[in-house]
Design a protein around this motif. Structure first.
Motif, short mmCIF file in Angstrom:
data_model
loop_
_atom_site.label_atom_id
_atom_site.label_comp_id
_atom_site.label_asym_id
_atom_site.label_seq_id
_atom_site.Cartn_x
_atom_site.Cartn_y
_atom_site.Cartn_z
N GLY A 1 0.79 -1.22 0.00
CA GLY A 1 0.00 0.00 0.00
C GLY A 1 0.83 1.28 0.00
O GLY A 1 0.32 2.35 0.31
N THR A 2 2.10 1.19 -0.36
CA THR A 2 2.97 2.37 -0.38
C THR A 2 3.58 2.57 -1.76
O THR A 2 3.54 1.68 -2.62
N ASP A 3 4.16 3.74 -1.95
CA ASP A 3 4.95 4.02 -3.14
C ASP A 3 6.41 4.10 -2.73
O ASP A 3 6.75 4.77 -1.75
N VAL A 4 7.27 3.41 -3.47
CA VAL A 4 8.70 3.38 -3.20
C VAL A 4 9.40 4.13 -4.32
O VAL A 4 9.17 3.84 -5.50
N THR A 5 10.23 5.09 -3.95
CA THR A 5 10.99 5.84 -4.95
C THR A 5 12.23 5.04 -5.33
O THR A 5 12.97 4.58 -4.46
N SER B 1 1.28 -2.69 -4.30
CA SER B 1 -0.16 -2.88 -4.09
C SER B 1 -0.45 -3.55 -2.76
O SER B 1 0.27 -4.46 -2.33
N SER B 2 -1.54 -3.13 -2.14
CA SER B 2 -1.96 -3.76 -0.88
C SER B 2 -2.50 -5.17 -1.12
O SER B 2 -2.69 -5.92 -0.18
N LEU B 3 -2.72 -5.53 -2.39
CA LEU B 3 -3.21 -6.86 -2.73
C LEU B 3 -2.09 -7.90 -2.85
O LEU B 3 -2.37 -9.10 -2.94
N LEU B 4 -0.84 -7.46 -2.85
CA LEU B 4 0.27 -8.41 -2.94
C LEU B 4 0.38 -9.21 -1.65
O LEU B 4 0.18 -8.66 -0.56
N PRO B 5 0.73 -10.49 -1.75
CA PRO B 5 0.91 -11.28 -0.52
C PRO B 5 2.20 -10.90 0.18
O PRO B 5 3.16 -10.44 -0.44
N ALA B 6 2.23 -11.07 1.49
CA ALA B 6 3.43 -10.80 2.28
C ALA B 6 4.39 -11.97 2.12
O ALA B 6 4.29 -12.97 2.83
N LEU B 7 5.31 -11.84 1.15
CA LEU B 7 6.25 -12.91 0.82
C LEU B 7 7.61 -12.33 0.44
O LEU B 7 7.72 -11.14 0.14
N CYS C 1 18.51 -3.87 -17.23
CA CYS C 1 17.76 -4.99 -16.66
C CYS C 1 18.45 -5.42 -15.38
O CYS C 1 19.64 -5.72 -15.38
N TYR C 2 17.67 -5.42 -14.29
CA TYR C 2 18.22 -5.89 -13.02
C TYR C 2 17.12 -6.50 -12.18
O TYR C 2 15.94 -6.26 -12.38
N GLU C 3 17.54 -7.35 -11.25
CA GLU C 3 16.65 -7.96 -10.28
C GLU C 3 17.24 -7.72 -8.89
O GLU C 3 18.46 -7.68 -8.72
N ILE C 4 16.34 -7.56 -7.93
CA ILE C 4 16.75 -7.33 -6.55
C ILE C 4 15.87 -8.18 -5.63
O ILE C 4 14.69 -8.36 -5.90
N LEU C 5 16.48 -8.70 -4.58
CA LEU C 5 15.73 -9.48 -3.59
C LEU C 5 14.85 -8.55 -2.78
O LEU C 5 15.32 -7.49 -2.33
N ILE C 6 13.59 -8.93 -2.60
CA ILE C 6 12.64 -8.10 -1.86
C ILE C 6 11.85 -8.91 -0.84
O ILE C 6 11.78 -10.14 -0.95
N THR C 7 11.26 -8.22 0.10
CA THR C 7 10.29 -8.80 1.02
C THR C 7 9.09 -7.87 1.05
O THR C 7 9.25 -6.68 1.32
N ILE C 8 7.92 -8.39 0.73
CA ILE C 8 6.68 -7.62 0.78
C ILE C 8 6.12 -7.79 2.19
O ILE C 8 5.97 -8.91 2.68
N ARG C 9 5.82 -6.67 2.86
CA ARG C 9 5.25 -6.74 4.22
C ARG C 9 3.94 -6.03 4.27
O ARG C 9 3.70 -5.06 3.65
#
Length: 164
Positions: free
Chosen positions: A68-72, A132-138, A156-164
């Motif tokens: 539910g947030t925006d990340v710059t 999105s607030s609809l994403l699962p916490a994973l 092109c890049y990928e980064i490890l993330i955690t959705i909370r």
């Protein structure tokens, strides 16, 4: 006898990992690398050199992204003639449990007189990534591509993330 050899090999690998010996995958290097500044990312086939990637929500990986947030996101890259390109479009996906979910990025394209700009160490773009607030916490990865009008993958890049 085969069982004993297998156990010895497994213990040997575990001992190598815990003693600090680097294990390689058939001579290939580990794909994650540290940029000149910012977070470590995986280059997934960029034409341009990734110099720096920074997220407003984190300073280390996995990058925590509250729902539910925006990340710059600020990325700097090195490219000959990149500032003359008329338009660079973002293609961004959250990859959680092997499921790709398209992310909303504002602005959708990096174009005009304001993008890309000259940054501290290279050309820079700034974008807002909506979590999105609809994403699962994973835990998962964020896959980010920057393409030109010809659909060539320039960044092109990928980064490890955690959705909370």
């Amino acid at each position: 006898m085969k069982c004993i050899i297998g156990i010895v090999v497994i213990f040997g690998l575990l001992a190598a990992q815990t003693s600090g010996v680097a294990l390689t995958n058939r001579g290939q290097r580990w794909p994650w690398f540290r940029t000149k500044s910012g977070l470590p990312v995986e280059d997934c086939g960029a034409t341009y050199d990734i110099l720096s990637v920074q997220f407003s929500s984190c300073s280390n990986i996995p990058c925590v992204m509250p729902r539910g947030t925006d990340v710059t996101v600020v990325a700097e890259f090195s490219a000959t003639g990149a500032s003359a390109l008329p338009s660079l479009k973002h293609e961004v996906y959250f990859v959680l449990n092997y499921v790709k979910t398209k992310a909303t990025v504002t602005p959708a394209a990096c174009e005009g007189a304001y993008c890309p700009l000259q940054g501290d160490i290279g050309l820079r773009f700034t974008a807002a990534l909506h979590v999105s607030s609809l994403l699962p916490a994973l835990r998962g990865t964020l896959h980010w591509e920057l393409r030109n009008d010809n659909k060539d993958v320039l960044l092109c890049y990928e980064i490890l993330i955690t959705i909370r």
